[in-house]
Design an enzyme around this catalytic site. Structure first.
Site, PDB file in Angstrom:
ATOM      1  N   ASN A  51     -43.970 -17.596  23.992  1.00  0.00           N
ATOM      2  CA  ASN A  51     -44.751 -18.151  22.893  1.00  0.00           C
ATOM      3  C   ASN A  51     -46.058 -17.399  22.675  1.00  0.00           C
ATOM      4  OD1 ASN A  51     -42.983 -20.392  22.182  1.00  0.00           O
ATOM      5  ND2 ASN A  51     -43.560 -21.261  24.172  1.00  0.00           N
ATOM      6  N   GLU A  66     -46.010  -3.325  20.554  1.00  0.00           N
ATOM      7  CA  GLU A  66     -47.425  -2.930  20.443  1.00  0.00           C
ATOM      8  C   GLU A  66     -48.032  -3.430  19.136  1.00  0.00           C
ATOM      9  OE1 GLU A  66     -49.514  -1.207  22.674  1.00  0.00           O
ATOM     10  OE2 GLU A  66     -47.902  -1.589  24.101  1.00  0.00           O
TER      11      GLU A  66
END
Length: 388
Positions: free
Chosen positions: A135, A371
């Site tokens: 999450n 990223e």
């Protein structure tokens, strides 16, 4: 390929760095690239590639000399990432992850931490960067992994997911929240966990679309105890460390994406020069030339920005977050577009696993996700123009 040869010649490298880059190219040509298809099929971790990379001492190039390294330029590092990724994208990200995880130790660690960890990394130890949780993906502040101080130790509880080099690394740079700080951002901290720590385990590697030979696993921290001396900085320094570190890891991921793109472009160009339809090479058709010119333009411009960012870092720039985001976002898009177009240029043959472009297209997709997703970077770049 004169265009790209000319572009490569503009990269600011020292004589020793060019010699090393030539050695990397030879290793990629002779050993890493020929193994890539088999590793993609099996999903096995490419230990022989890592052994060959370590034989060249490549980890040493981002470790200072006082800790057993060679400390070469950021541009030289990015050039090596691109070359290895061009040969085998899985191997490229395995090696680059060592930089992503251990460069923060060099930038923010104590002298004792540097002496303890960096020489081993220079000798070939593997590392892993541990941020993402089920999450807490693009929003790292949502992580719930907890660091609880207990005397001279820190107890880690929680877990991570989608961790590169998971289960293979010797050192893990783990981000979590300091239990005594009640703030979702101010509590983020970072520490180094060693692979044999009791209570630490890695789950089954994910069965991925691409990058199949790189190990991507969940991690579990079941009351792992690490020395307080492994804390990077002070409690609550984690977000600052994370954001500054991402500015250097994102160009690295961009170099990885551009290695994939360059491989696809070169394969497609060679193919359309030798493939004939209607009595002539298909590169002679205007529609094919239009497609090829767009691919070349996108790749050249993005590679030019890669070397621009590299020069900024090597010249000591502190504020290059927007430039890094521009690069990472566009490199991911370029890799996906060029690999897709390469498959199109191959026609039906591009859809067959015997041709590398099929694998490159699968490898490229993650470059728009990890990223920071493309959309996260778009928001960050756009927000930077708000006048305050």
């Amino acid at each position: 390929m004169k265009l790209f040869n000319h572009l490569d010649e503009t990269v600011r490298l020292g004589d020793d760095e060019r010699i090393l880059l030539d050695a990397v190219r030879a290793l990629c040509r002779d050993k890493i690239a020929p193994r890539a298809a088999a590793y993609d099929r099996t999903g096995d971790f490419p230990w022989d590639n890592i052994e060959d990379i370590n034989a060249l001492g490549l980890n040493a190039m981002f470790i200072p000399e006082e800790y057993g390294g060679a400390d070469m330029s950021y541009a030289a590092y990015l050039a090596c990432v691109r070359e290895i990724s061009k040969a085998c994208a899985s191997t490229g990200i395995i090696w680059a992850t060592n930089f992503h995880a251990m460069k923060p130790v060099n930038d923010f660690g104590t002298e004792e931490q540097k002496k303890r960890f960096l020489p081993k990394v220079a000798d070939g130890a593997m590392a892993s960067l541990c941020i993402t949780e089920p999450n807490a993906g693009s929003d790292a502040t949502g992580m719930v992994t907890k660091f609880t101080p207990d005397g001279d130790e820190i107890v880690i509880t929680g877990g991570k997911t989608f961790i590169s080099n998971g289960g293979k690394a010797d050192y893990y740079l783990v981000f979590g929240k300091w239990s005594e700080i009640d703030d979702s951002k101010a509590s983020i901290s970072a520490l180094i966990l060693e692979k044999d720590t009791p209570g630490f385990s890695a789950g089954k590697p994910e069965d991925k679309m691409g990058m199949r030979a790189s190990s991507t696993t969940p991690l579990n921290f079941d009351s792992c105890r690490v020395p307080r001396a492994n804390l990077l900085g002070e409690p609550g320094d984690g977000l600052r460390i994370l954001l500054q570190s991402l500015n250097k890891s994102r160009p690295s991921v961009a170099a990885h994406a551009l290695g994939i793109a360059r491989a696809a472009f070169e394969d497609a160009t060679a193919y359309i020069n030798q493939r004939h339809q209607s009595g002539r090479a298909i590169i002679g058709f205007q529609g094919i030339q239009f497609l090829l010119s767009d691919m070349a333009t996108d790749l050249a411009l993005c590679e030019g920005w890669l070397w621009h960012v590299a020069r900024m870092v090597d010249d000591g720039a502190d504020d290059f977050g927007v430039e890094a985001s521009l690069l990472k976002m566009r490199a991911g898009d370029v890799a996906m577009r060029i690999t897709t177009d390469a498959v199109q240029l191959y026609g039906g043959y591009g859809y067959i696993k015997d041709n590398r472009v099929e694998r490159l297209m699968r490898d490229a997709k993650i470059c728009q996700i990890w990223e920071g997703t493309k959309q996260v970077h778009q928001q960050f770049i756009g927000r930077s123009f708000i006048e305050k």
